[in-house]
Write a protein that holds these residues in place. Structure first.
Motif, PDB file in Angstrom:
ATOM      1  N   ALA A   1       3.957  16.739  44.974  1.00  0.00           N
ATOM      2  CA  ALA A   1       3.665  18.036  44.341  1.00  0.00           C
ATOM      3  C   ALA A   1       3.735  19.195  45.324  1.00  0.00           C
ATOM      4  CB  ALA A   1       2.291  17.984  43.672  1.00  0.00           C
ATOM      5  N   GLY A   2       4.058  18.913  46.598  1.00  0.00           N
ATOM      6  CA  GLY A   2       4.217  19.988  47.579  1.00  0.00           C
ATOM      7  C   GLY A   2       3.052  20.202  48.506  1.00  0.00           C
ATOM      8  N   GLY A   3       2.000  19.385  48.399  1.00  0.00           N
ATOM      9  CA  GLY A   3       0.864  19.480  49.311  1.00  0.00           C
ATOM     10  C   GLY A   3       1.091  18.626  50.539  1.00  0.00           C
ATOM     11  N   GLU A   4       0.043  18.445  51.336  1.00  0.00           N
ATOM     12  CA  GLU A   4       0.161  17.681  52.577  1.00  0.00           C
ATOM     13  C   GLU A   4      -1.070  16.799  52.771  1.00  0.00           C
ATOM     14  OE1 GLU A   4       0.504  18.510  57.387  1.00  0.00           O
ATOM     15  OE2 GLU A   4       0.105  20.188  56.035  1.00  0.00           O
ATOM     16  N   VAL A   5      -0.846  15.524  52.974  1.00  0.00           N
ATOM     17  CA  VAL A   5      -1.931  14.611  53.320  1.00  0.00           C
ATOM     18  C   VAL A   5      -2.105  14.703  54.827  1.00  0.00           C
ATOM     19  CG1 VAL A   5      -2.690  12.204  53.351  1.00  0.00           C
ATOM     20  CG2 VAL A   5      -1.429  13.090  51.376  1.00  0.00           C
ATOM     21  N   VAL A   6      -3.339  14.934  55.299  1.00  0.00           N
ATOM     22  CA  VAL A   6      -3.551  15.193  56.726  1.00  0.00           C
ATOM     23  C   VAL A   6      -4.430  14.153  57.420  1.00  0.00           C
ATOM     24  CG1 VAL A   6      -3.120  17.675  56.512  1.00  0.00           C
ATOM     25  CG2 VAL A   6      -5.450  16.810  56.258  1.00  0.00           C
ATOM     26  N   SER A   7      -4.743  13.051  56.724  1.00  0.00           N
ATOM     27  CA  SER A   7      -5.507  11.981  57.363  1.00  0.00           C
ATOM     28  C   SER A   7      -5.111  10.654  56.734  1.00  0.00           C
ATOM     29  CB  SER A   7      -7.020  12.188  57.184  1.00  0.00           C
ATOM     30  OG  SER A   7      -7.458  11.737  55.912  1.00  0.00           O
ATOM     31  N   PRO A   8      -5.416   9.577  57.431  1.00  0.00           N
ATOM     32  CA  PRO A   8      -5.255   8.269  56.785  1.00  0.00           C
ATOM     33  C   PRO A   8      -6.423   8.043  55.824  1.00  0.00           C
ATOM     34  CG  PRO A   8      -6.205   7.998  58.955  1.00  0.00           C
ATOM     35  CD  PRO A   8      -5.875   9.473  58.806  1.00  0.00           C
ATOM     36  N   ALA A   9      -6.393   6.943  55.103  1.00  0.00           N
ATOM     37  CA  ALA A   9      -7.515   6.567  54.249  1.00  0.00           C
ATOM     38  C   ALA A   9      -8.739   6.301  55.118  1.00  0.00           C
ATOM     39  CB  ALA A   9      -7.159   5.321  53.442  1.00  0.00           C
ATOM     40  N   ILE A  10      -9.899   6.771  54.664  1.00  0.00           N
ATOM     41  CA  ILE A  10     -11.156   6.612  55.390  1.00  0.00           C
ATOM     42  C   ILE A  10     -12.132   5.894  54.465  1.00  0.00           C
ATOM     43  CG2 ILE A  10     -13.084   7.835  56.475  1.00  0.00           C
ATOM     44  CD1 ILE A  10     -11.001  10.200  56.877  1.00  0.00           C
ATOM     45  N   ALA A  11     -12.646   4.748  54.909  1.00  0.00           N
ATOM     46  CA  ALA A  11     -13.586   3.975  54.094  1.00  0.00           C
ATOM     47  C   ALA A  11     -15.014   4.435  54.357  1.00  0.00           C
ATOM     48  CB  ALA A  11     -13.451   2.489  54.411  1.00  0.00           C
ATOM     49  N   ILE A  12     -15.778   4.603  53.297  1.00  0.00           N
ATOM     50  CA  ILE A  12     -17.208   4.905  53.354  1.00  0.00           C
ATOM     51  C   ILE A  12     -17.890   3.980  52.342  1.00  0.00           C
ATOM     52  CG2 ILE A  12     -16.897   7.291  54.133  1.00  0.00           C
ATOM     53  CD1 ILE A  12     -17.321   8.206  51.228  1.00  0.00           C
ATOM     54  N   PRO A  13     -19.200   3.839  52.387  1.00  0.00           N
ATOM     55  CA  PRO A  13     -19.855   2.937  51.433  1.00  0.00           C
ATOM     56  C   PRO A  13     -19.543   3.252  49.959  1.00  0.00           C
ATOM     57  CG  PRO A  13     -21.362   3.473  53.192  1.00  0.00           C
ATOM     58  CD  PRO A  13     -20.138   4.351  53.385  1.00  0.00           C
ATOM     59  N   ALA A  14     -19.376   4.517  49.623  1.00  0.00           N
ATOM     60  CA  ALA A  14     -19.134   4.901  48.230  1.00  0.00           C
ATOM     61  C   ALA A  14     -17.704   4.677  47.771  1.00  0.00           C
ATOM     62  CB  ALA A  14     -19.505   6.367  48.035  1.00  0.00           C
ATOM     63  N   GLY A  15     -16.773   4.416  48.695  1.00  0.00           N
ATOM     64  CA  GLY A  15     -15.368   4.243  48.335  1.00  0.00           C
ATOM     65  C   GLY A  15     -14.449   4.578  49.499  1.00  0.00           C
ATOM     66  N   ARG A  16     -13.359   5.248  49.196  1.00  0.00           N
ATOM     67  CA  ARG A  16     -12.406   5.674  50.226  1.00  0.00           C
ATOM     68  C   ARG A  16     -11.925   7.081  49.908  1.00  0.00           C
ATOM     69  NH1 ARG A  16      -7.443   2.482  50.915  1.00  0.00           N
ATOM     70  NH2 ARG A  16      -7.204   2.813  48.698  1.00  0.00           N
ATOM     71  N   PHE A  17     -11.560   7.814  50.963  1.00  0.00           N
ATOM     72  CA  PHE A  17     -11.022   9.154  50.755  1.00  0.00           C
ATOM     73  C   PHE A  17     -10.009   9.479  51.829  1.00  0.00           C
ATOM     74  CE2 PHE A  17     -14.362  10.003  53.779  1.00  0.00           C
ATOM     75  CZ  PHE A  17     -13.922  11.095  54.519  1.00  0.00           C
ATOM     76  N   ALA A  18      -9.247  10.533  51.583  1.00  0.00           N
ATOM     77  CA  ALA A  18      -8.307  11.078  52.570  1.00  0.00           C
ATOM     78  C   ALA A  18      -8.363  12.593  52.453  1.00  0.00           C
ATOM     79  CB  ALA A  18      -6.894  10.578  52.317  1.00  0.00           C
TER      80      ALA A  18
END
Length: 120
Positions: A87-104
């Motif tokens: 969609a034209g955005g930019e992912v700026v980190s890898p996946a990060i695991a936390i107790p509640a789930g994962r995010f980037a």
């Protein structure tokens, strides 16, 4: 500790409402529309006008990406990360695991910092 609501709502400033609505609809599976009934146009993330949450509005994004609003994905993190790029955005980190789930971390079309969240 308080029993009050911590955050009333969040605002994401964008320079082009039409393009921003298309981006967030594509990435998060929303069907948002621009609402011109108030003093400023806005588009509520997810489209629920009667709930606290966040919305897009015409404004000047912070030069450094500003605060990060983490937004729940409708599916898995990798699919969301792919949609951001498509969609034209930019992912700026890898996946990060936390107790509640994962995010980037990612940036939208205006460089606003957003978090893509997949619940556990």
């Amino acid at each position: 500790m308080t029993d009050r609501v911590i955050m009333a709502w969040g605002e994401i400033p964008v320079t082009d409402m039409e393009k921003a609505v298309a981006f967030y609809n594509d990435v998060f599976g929303y069907e948002m529309e621009i609402d011109n009934s108030g003093p400023n146009p806005m588009a509520v993330l997810g489209g629920l006008m009667n709930s606290a949450g966040a919305h897009l509005y015409p404004g000047k994004p912070a030069a450094d990406g500003g605060n990060t609003i983490h937004i729940a994905l409708p599916d898995d993190l990798e699919s969301g990360m792919s949609r951001v790029a498509a969609a034209g955005g930019e992912v700026v980190s890898p996946a990060i695991a936390i107790p509640a789930g994962r995010f980037a971390y990612a940036k939208d079309l205006d460089g606003n910092s957003i978090g893509l969240f997949e619940a556990a």
